[in-house]
Design a protein around this motif. Structure first.
Motif, PDB file in Angstrom:
ATOM      1  N   ASP A   1       6.103 -31.704  33.029  1.00 43.95           N
ATOM      2  CA  ASP A   1       7.241 -30.852  32.691  1.00 43.95           C
ATOM      3  C   ASP A   1       6.712 -29.493  32.222  1.00 43.95           C
ATOM      4  O   ASP A   1       6.668 -29.201  31.027  1.00 43.95           O
ATOM      5  CB  ASP A   1       8.085 -31.528  31.610  1.00 43.95           C
ATOM      6  N   VAL A   2       6.306 -28.665  33.172  1.00 48.88           N
ATOM      7  CA  VAL A   2       5.671 -27.389  32.862  1.00 48.88           C
ATOM      8  C   VAL A   2       6.607 -26.414  32.143  1.00 48.88           C
ATOM      9  O   VAL A   2       6.187 -25.761  31.187  1.00 48.88           O
ATOM     10  CB  VAL A   2       5.062 -26.762  34.131  1.00 48.88           C
ATOM     11  N   PRO A   3       7.887 -26.294  32.535  1.00 49.75           N
ATOM     12  CA  PRO A   3       8.755 -25.363  31.797  1.00 49.75           C
ATOM     13  C   PRO A   3       8.886 -25.703  30.313  1.00 49.75           C
ATOM     14  O   PRO A   3       8.804 -24.825  29.445  1.00 49.75           O
ATOM     15  CB  PRO A   3      10.105 -25.480  32.505  1.00 49.75           C
ATOM     16  N   ARG A   4       9.048 -26.971  30.000  1.00 48.29           N
ATOM     17  CA  ARG A   4       9.132 -27.356  28.577  1.00 48.29           C
ATOM     18  C   ARG A   4       7.782 -27.213  27.896  1.00 48.29           C
ATOM     19  O   ARG A   4       7.720 -26.892  26.708  1.00 48.29           O
ATOM     20  CB  ARG A   4       9.652 -28.777  28.442  1.00 48.29           C
TER      21      ARG A   4
ATOM     22  N   MET B   1       4.776 -24.440  23.892  1.00 46.46           N
ATOM     23  CA  MET B   1       3.593 -23.660  23.522  1.00 46.46           C
ATOM     24  C   MET B   1       4.014 -22.326  22.913  1.00 46.46           C
ATOM     25  O   MET B   1       3.414 -21.863  21.942  1.00 46.46           O
ATOM     26  CB  MET B   1       2.688 -23.446  24.727  1.00 46.46           C
ATOM     27  N   GLN B   2       5.048 -21.698  23.466  1.00 50.66           N
ATOM     28  CA  GLN B   2       5.559 -20.447  22.888  1.00 50.66           C
ATOM     29  C   GLN B   2       6.062 -20.678  21.475  1.00 50.66           C
ATOM     30  O   GLN B   2       5.877 -19.840  20.590  1.00 50.66           O
ATOM     31  CB  GLN B   2       6.663 -19.853  23.773  1.00 50.66           C
ATOM     32  N   HIS B   3       6.687 -21.834  21.250  1.00 53.28           N
ATOM     33  CA  HIS B   3       7.146 -22.177  19.896  1.00 53.28           C
ATOM     34  C   HIS B   3       5.948 -22.341  18.963  1.00 53.28           C
ATOM     35  O   HIS B   3       5.980 -21.868  17.822  1.00 53.28           O
ATOM     36  CB  HIS B   3       7.988 -23.457  19.937  1.00 53.28           C
ATOM     37  N   ALA B   4       4.901 -22.993  19.442  1.00 53.44           N
ATOM     38  CA  ALA B   4       3.690 -23.157  18.629  1.00 53.44           C
ATOM     39  C   ALA B   4       3.084 -21.796  18.300  1.00 53.44           C
ATOM     40  O   ALA B   4       2.641 -21.560  17.166  1.00 53.44           O
ATOM     41  CB  ALA B   4       2.669 -24.028  19.361  1.00 53.44           C
ATOM     42  N   ILE B   5       3.084 -20.881  19.261  1.00 54.70           N
ATOM     43  CA  ILE B   5       2.547 -19.537  19.029  1.00 54.70           C
ATOM     44  C   ILE B   5       3.382 -18.811  17.980  1.00 54.70           C
ATOM     45  O   ILE B   5       2.842 -18.165  17.083  1.00 54.70           O
ATOM     46  CB  ILE B   5       2.485 -18.751  20.355  1.00 54.70           C
ATOM     47  N   ARG B   6       4.717 -18.923  18.080  1.00 56.08           N
ATOM     48  CA  ARG B   6       5.586 -18.283  17.077  1.00 56.08           C
ATOM     49  C   ARG B   6       5.343 -18.869  15.689  1.00 56.08           C
ATOM     50  O   ARG B   6       5.301 -18.138  14.698  1.00 56.08           O
ATOM     51  CB  ARG B   6       7.058 -18.437  17.465  1.00 56.08           C
TER      52      ARG B   6
END
Length: 167
Positions: free
Chosen positions: A128-131, A136-141
């Motif tokens: 599930d690449v989109p999720r 990962m973007q959430h982890a970066i934030r």
């Protein structure tokens, strides 16, 4: 071809297409006709959008690599514990079990970027690449936010069952 090589090849193609678009845009604007001017201005926008996407991709890759290096230094990188078929594909039952564990960890610590990094890897392993990217973007934030309240980590939007295709 490695993903880095592919990235640089596609970046070069983007630069070439941008040059062509700008050249065509200049010629269209030079016609002096309203339709030509309008199309020429649109031709100038295409490279801007392309380079914006390129910048976002570079930034995402750089930030995720930074998180991976930091997690590796802490000894917290996820270990590949997935079972594979004889052909090398990841076994679905194994991926589901690891995903369930990672999801539970993320729900237990919604303000910890480390668990979301590991959850993103589990999403990617599940196909599930989109999720995986959103997580990962959430982890970066979360990593950027210092002193984030773990109770309000905003994890609800990225935790779910991985979507899989039957292909």
């Amino acid at each position: 071809m490695t993903s880095r090589t592919g990235f640089f090849v596609l970046s070069g193609v983007l630069a070439l297409v941008a040059l062509i678009c700008v050249g065509e845009g200049v010629q269209l604007v030079a016609t002096g006709k309203p339709l030509g001017i309008g199309l020429g201005l649109c031709a100038f926008v295409i490279p801007v959008v392309g380079f914006w996407f390129l910048r976002q991709t570079v930034r995402f890759g750089r930030d995720s690599e930074r998180l991976a290096r930091e997690l590796e230094a802490e000894g917290g990188l996820p270990v590949d514990e997935l079972e594979r078929t004889d052909g090398g594909r990841i076994d679905r039952a194994s991926a589901d079990a690891v995903f369930a564990r990672r999801k539970a960890e993320a729900e237990a610590a919604p303000g910890d970027w480390r668990v979301f990094f590991r959850l993103a890897v589990a999403y990617a392993d599940a196909g599930d690449v989109p999720r995986a990217r959103r997580t990962m973007q959430h982890a970066i934030r979360l990593h950027r936010t210092t002193g984030a309240d773990p109770a309000t980590g905003g994890a609800g939007s990225t935790i779910g069952k991985p979507a899989r295709s039957n292909a």
